[in-house]
Scaffold this motif. Structure first.
Motif, PDB file in Angstrom:
ATOM      1  N   UNK A 230       0.813  -1.213   0.000  1.00 33.28           N
ATOM      2  CA  UNK A 230       0.000   0.000   0.000  1.00 33.28           C
ATOM      3  C   UNK A 230       0.849   1.266   0.000  1.00 33.28           C
ATOM      4  N   UNK A 231       2.074   1.194   0.482  1.00 34.39           N
ATOM      5  CA  UNK A 231       2.992   2.324   0.304  1.00 34.39           C
ATOM      6  C   UNK A 231       3.248   2.525  -1.189  1.00 34.39           C
ATOM      7  N   UNK A 232       3.474   1.432  -1.902  1.00 34.56           N
ATOM      8  CA  UNK A 232       3.661   1.527  -3.345  1.00 34.56           C
ATOM      9  C   UNK A 232       2.412   2.031  -4.045  1.00 34.56           C
ATOM     10  N   UNK A 233       1.258   1.514  -3.647  1.00 30.86           N
ATOM     11  CA  UNK A 233      -0.003   1.921  -4.268  1.00 30.86           C
ATOM     12  C   UNK A 233      -0.283   3.404  -4.041  1.00 30.86           C
ATOM     13  N   UNK A 234      -0.098   3.873  -2.810  1.00 29.44           N
ATOM     14  CA  UNK A 234      -0.367   5.285  -2.516  1.00 29.44           C
ATOM     15  C   UNK A 234       0.647   6.200  -3.202  1.00 29.44           C
ATOM     16  N   UNK A 235       1.861   5.685  -3.450  1.00 30.47           N
ATOM     17  CA  UNK A 235       2.843   6.464  -4.197  1.00 30.47           C
ATOM     18  C   UNK A 235       2.339   6.753  -5.609  1.00 30.47           C
ATOM     19  N   UNK A 236       1.789   5.725  -6.250  1.00 30.45           N
ATOM     20  CA  UNK A 236       1.264   5.912  -7.600  1.00 30.45           C
ATOM     21  C   UNK A 236       0.038   6.815  -7.598  1.00 30.45           C
ATOM     22  N   UNK A 237      -0.899   6.552  -6.701  1.00 27.99           N
ATOM     23  CA  UNK A 237      -2.164   7.293  -6.714  1.00 27.99           C
ATOM     24  C   UNK A 237      -1.968   8.758  -6.348  1.00 27.99           C
ATOM     25  N   UNK A 238      -1.010   9.060  -5.482  1.00 30.40           N
ATOM     26  CA  UNK A 238      -0.848  10.434  -5.010  1.00 30.40           C
ATOM     27  C   UNK A 238       0.235  11.222  -5.737  1.00 30.40           C
ATOM     28  N   UNK A 239       1.217  10.535  -6.330  1.00 32.54           N
ATOM     29  CA  UNK A 239       2.375  11.250  -6.853  1.00 32.54           C
ATOM     30  C   UNK A 239       2.663  11.035  -8.325  1.00 32.54           C
ATOM     31  N   UNK A 240       1.967  10.126  -8.986  1.00 35.83           N
ATOM     32  CA  UNK A 240       2.297   9.851 -10.387  1.00 35.83           C
ATOM     33  C   UNK A 240       2.080  11.073 -11.275  1.00 35.83           C
ATOM     34  N   UNK A 241       0.953  11.779 -11.090  1.00 34.02           N
ATOM     35  CA  UNK A 241       0.676  12.945 -11.933  1.00 34.02           C
ATOM     36  C   UNK A 241       1.706  14.051 -11.696  1.00 34.02           C
ATOM     37  N   UNK A 242       1.998  14.327 -10.433  1.00 33.69           N
ATOM     38  CA  UNK A 242       2.977  15.371 -10.116  1.00 33.69           C
ATOM     39  C   UNK A 242       4.358  14.984 -10.635  1.00 33.69           C
ATOM     40  N   UNK A 243       4.707  13.719 -10.506  1.00 36.23           N
ATOM     41  CA  UNK A 243       6.027  13.267 -10.952  1.00 36.23           C
ATOM     42  C   UNK A 243       6.184  13.452 -12.458  1.00 36.23           C
ATOM     43  N   UNK A 244       5.163  13.037 -13.221  1.00 38.21           N
ATOM     44  CA  UNK A 244       5.265  13.182 -14.660  1.00 38.21           C
ATOM     45  C   UNK A 244       5.349  14.647 -15.080  1.00 38.21           C
ATOM     46  N   UNK A 245       4.579  15.488 -14.436  1.00 39.87           N
ATOM     47  CA  UNK A 245       4.526  16.884 -14.845  1.00 39.87           C
ATOM     48  C   UNK A 245       5.746  17.671 -14.372  1.00 39.87           C
ATOM     49  N   UNK A 246       6.106  17.511 -13.098  1.00 41.73           N
ATOM     50  CA  UNK A 246       7.175  18.343 -12.528  1.00 41.73           C
ATOM     51  C   UNK A 246       8.574  17.792 -12.791  1.00 41.73           C
ATOM     52  N   UNK A 247       8.711  16.457 -12.802  1.00 42.80           N
ATOM     53  CA  UNK A 247      10.043  15.849 -12.953  1.00 42.80           C
ATOM     54  C   UNK A 247      10.324  15.474 -14.407  1.00 42.80           C
ATOM     55  N   UNK A 248       9.324  14.897 -15.078  1.00 42.29           N
ATOM     56  CA  UNK A 248       9.547  14.404 -16.435  1.00 42.29           C
ATOM     57  C   UNK A 248       9.052  15.366 -17.507  1.00 42.29           C
ATOM     58  N   UNK A 249       8.467  16.486 -17.092  1.00 43.86           N
ATOM     59  CA  UNK A 249       8.129  17.542 -18.039  1.00 43.86           C
ATOM     60  C   UNK A 249       6.959  17.265 -18.950  1.00 43.86           C
ATOM     61  N   UNK A 250       5.997  16.463 -18.508  1.00 38.97           N
ATOM     62  CA  UNK A 250       4.829  16.186 -19.346  1.00 38.97           C
ATOM     63  C   UNK A 250       3.835  17.332 -19.264  1.00 38.97           C
ATOM     64  N   UNK A 251       2.838  17.304 -20.148  1.00 40.77           N
ATOM     65  CA  UNK A 251       1.747  18.265 -20.077  1.00 40.77           C
ATOM     66  C   UNK A 251       0.821  17.896 -18.928  1.00 40.77           C
ATOM     67  N   UNK A 252      -0.025  18.849 -18.534  1.00 43.55           N
ATOM     68  CA  UNK A 252      -0.975  18.573 -17.450  1.00 43.55           C
ATOM     69  C   UNK A 252      -1.937  17.475 -17.847  1.00 43.55           C
ATOM     70  N   UNK A 253      -2.373  17.458 -19.103  1.00 44.24           N
ATOM     71  CA  UNK A 253      -3.305  16.431 -19.555  1.00 44.24           C
ATOM     72  C   UNK A 253      -2.657  15.055 -19.553  1.00 44.24           C
ATOM     73  N   UNK A 254      -1.429  14.969 -20.054  1.00 40.65           N
ATOM     74  CA  UNK A 254      -0.729  13.685 -20.096  1.00 40.65           C
ATOM     75  C   UNK A 254      -0.428  13.171 -18.694  1.00 40.65           C
ATOM     76  N   UNK A 255      -0.262  14.064 -17.741  1.00 39.76           N
ATOM     77  CA  UNK A 255       0.062  13.660 -16.377  1.00 39.76           C
ATOM     78  C   UNK A 255      -1.075  12.907 -15.707  1.00 39.76           C
ATOM     79  N   UNK A 256      -2.299  13.009 -16.243  1.00 41.87           N
ATOM     80  CA  UNK A 256      -3.426  12.281 -15.655  1.00 41.87           C
ATOM     81  C   UNK A 256      -3.477  10.832 -16.126  1.00 41.87           C
ATOM     82  N   UNK A 257      -2.690  10.491 -17.142  1.00 45.75           N
ATOM     83  CA  UNK A 257      -2.780   9.167 -17.761  1.00 45.75           C
ATOM     84  C   UNK A 257      -2.217   8.038 -16.885  1.00 45.75           C
ATOM     85  N   UNK A 258      -1.062   8.215 -16.197  1.00 42.51           N
ATOM     86  CA  UNK A 258      -0.455   7.079 -15.492  1.00 42.51           C
ATOM     87  C   UNK A 258      -1.384   6.377 -14.510  1.00 42.51           C
ATOM     88  N   UNK A 259      -2.161   7.131 -13.736  1.00 41.32           N
ATOM     89  CA  UNK A 259      -3.012   6.458 -12.756  1.00 41.32           C
ATOM     90  C   UNK A 259      -4.099   5.642 -13.450  1.00 41.32           C
TER      91      UNK A 259
END
Length: 417
Positions: A230-259
């Motif tokens: 559940x630490x792994x699960x909550x990492x994805x659910x809470x941080x995947x969008x921010x990680x893609x947008x802020x760290x990997x430079x994706x668009x805001x729309x694309x950042x919603x895709x990983x979850x």
């Protein structure tokens, strides 16, 4: 008897679906809930943390209740409370109403999660083969449906209660009707003196509720695995969008895709996972799942761009999805005479992992880097390999490597079918 088991499995699967939908409708509309009630950014974490804390209390309470009440009865009445509390969150007018609704939601979710998995483990024992992953796959499907409905509500700017009311109006009566066919599996008839054929408790308590047989030292490896998952699960659910947008430079729309991809791969992995357990054994499936999930986090941490990052989150979903269902199933095998108590205690670590995961990654990301923070759930998931032997099939008194109860030991539907 086969028909009783099939109806029991179908009705329980619907409960998993309804729970997945309800939870997704709550967590995916948190910004709207915050806006409706004017909850400040400082106060919001308090409200959010209260739900898993109270869910843990509900799970502990369930352990005591199933000594006298069958899990089917607890599930029958906790699910409507969850759905009505969800509607209360959407329809309240002030902080007090929000607090009461979230408290009711948390307490009822703890009882619901525990009793639902109790019935799943006992039903798997009655089937004599792995079915827990398929039940959790239906939960994932409910989560996808709930998140999609939440998107529709947000897209059309619907009031929360308008979004929630049709869902509750459909799921609540359907869950109550389906609860007539829940099956309380009984695997102790004549040995512990507590079970009778209609699934209710005799003088010894409800089926599978004997808490005296649970040795926490033996259960602890599974508790750790549950927390790590559940630490792994909550990492994805809470941080995947921010990680893609802020760290990997994706668009805001694309950042919603990983979850969304994570949820779909979780559904697919669980839908086929039971076949892997039947063919290779639970321990092997858990080992492969841990390696795939850890590899996914490694890809995320080292990703040069957004698309590689999404590939990493996809691998995380495929790996993590098998761990939680198999952890519940392993608890049932380790304590066949006290599986309900073991599952109630194990379920608490679901919420422990949820509480730890998001703040841990956030704190490490702020103090260090978010790439480095992704290494932490990777390492924790790898630790699961150390405890994989706890998932191996346990010797049973029926022989053949499976815990298959006698026909007379399988409780009838909770309405006396």
């Amino acid at each position: 008897m086969t028909e009783v088991l099939r109806r029991g499995r179908a009705s329980l699967a619907f409960s998993f679906f309804a729970q997945g939908a309800a939870f997704a409708l709550l967590v995916t509309r948190i910004p709207a809930i915050q806006d409706r009630y004017g909850v400040s950014d400082g106060l919001l974490p308090v409200f959010l943390a209260a739900v898993p804390v109270l869910a843990g209390v509900g799970s502990v309470t369930t352990e005591q209740l199933v000594k006298r009440i069958p899990p089917s009865r607890l599930l029958r009445w906790s699910q409507p409370v969850v759905l009505l509390a969800l509607l209360g969150v959407g329809a309240g007018r002030g902080m007090v109403q929000l607090g009461v609704a979230l408290a009711a939601f948390g307490l009822a979710v703890g009882a619901l999660d525990a009793s639902m998995n109790m019935l799943g483990v006992s039903l798997q024992r009655a089937y004599g083969r792995s079915i827990m992953l398929s039940l959790h796959a239906v939960y994932s499907l409910g989560g996808i449906v709930g998140a999609s409905l939440a998107w529709v509500g947000a897209h059309w700017h619907l009031a929360l209660w308008v979004s929630y009311l049709p869902v509750v109006a459909v799921l609540l009566p359907a869950a109550l009707v389906g609860s007539r066919w829940y099956v309380d599996g009984v695997d102790r008839g004549g040995e512990e003196g507590g079970a009778v054929e209609d699934g209710t408790a005799g003088s010894g308590g409800a089926a599978g509720s004997g808490g005296g047989g649970v040795v926490f030292k033996v259960l602890l490896p599974l508790c750790l695995v549950m927390s790590f998952a559940y630490i792994g699960d909550s990492t994805v659910s809470n941080w995947s969008a921010k990680y893609l947008q802020d760290v990997l430079g994706s668009s805001e729309q694309l950042a919603t895709v990983p979850y969304n991809i994570y949820m779909v791969t979780t559904l697919v992995g669980r839908a086929i996972g039971d076949f892997g357990v039947r063919r290779f054994g639970a321990a092997a499936v858990v080992r492969v799942g841990a390696l795939v999930a850890a590899g996914g986090f490694a890809v995320v941490a080292g990703a040069p761009g957004a698309w590689v990052g999404m590939l990493g989150f996809t691998l995380v979903g495929l790996g993590l999805c098998v761990l939680v269902p198999q952890t519940f199933a392993a608890a049932g095998r380790l304590f066949p005479g006290a599986s309900d108590a073991a599952i109630a205690r194990l379920n608490i670590f679901n919420y422990v992992g949820f509480l730890i995961g998001s703040p841990l990654v956030g704190a490490l990301g702020d103090a260090w880097t978010y790439r480095g923070a992704m290494v932490v759930p990777m390492v924790l998931v790898l630790v699961t390999l150390v405890y994989a032997r706890s998932f191996a099939a346990q010797p049973d008194r029926y022989g053949g490597g499976h815990e298959r109860p006698r026909t007379a030991d399988v409780g009838r539907g909770s309405n006396g079918l």
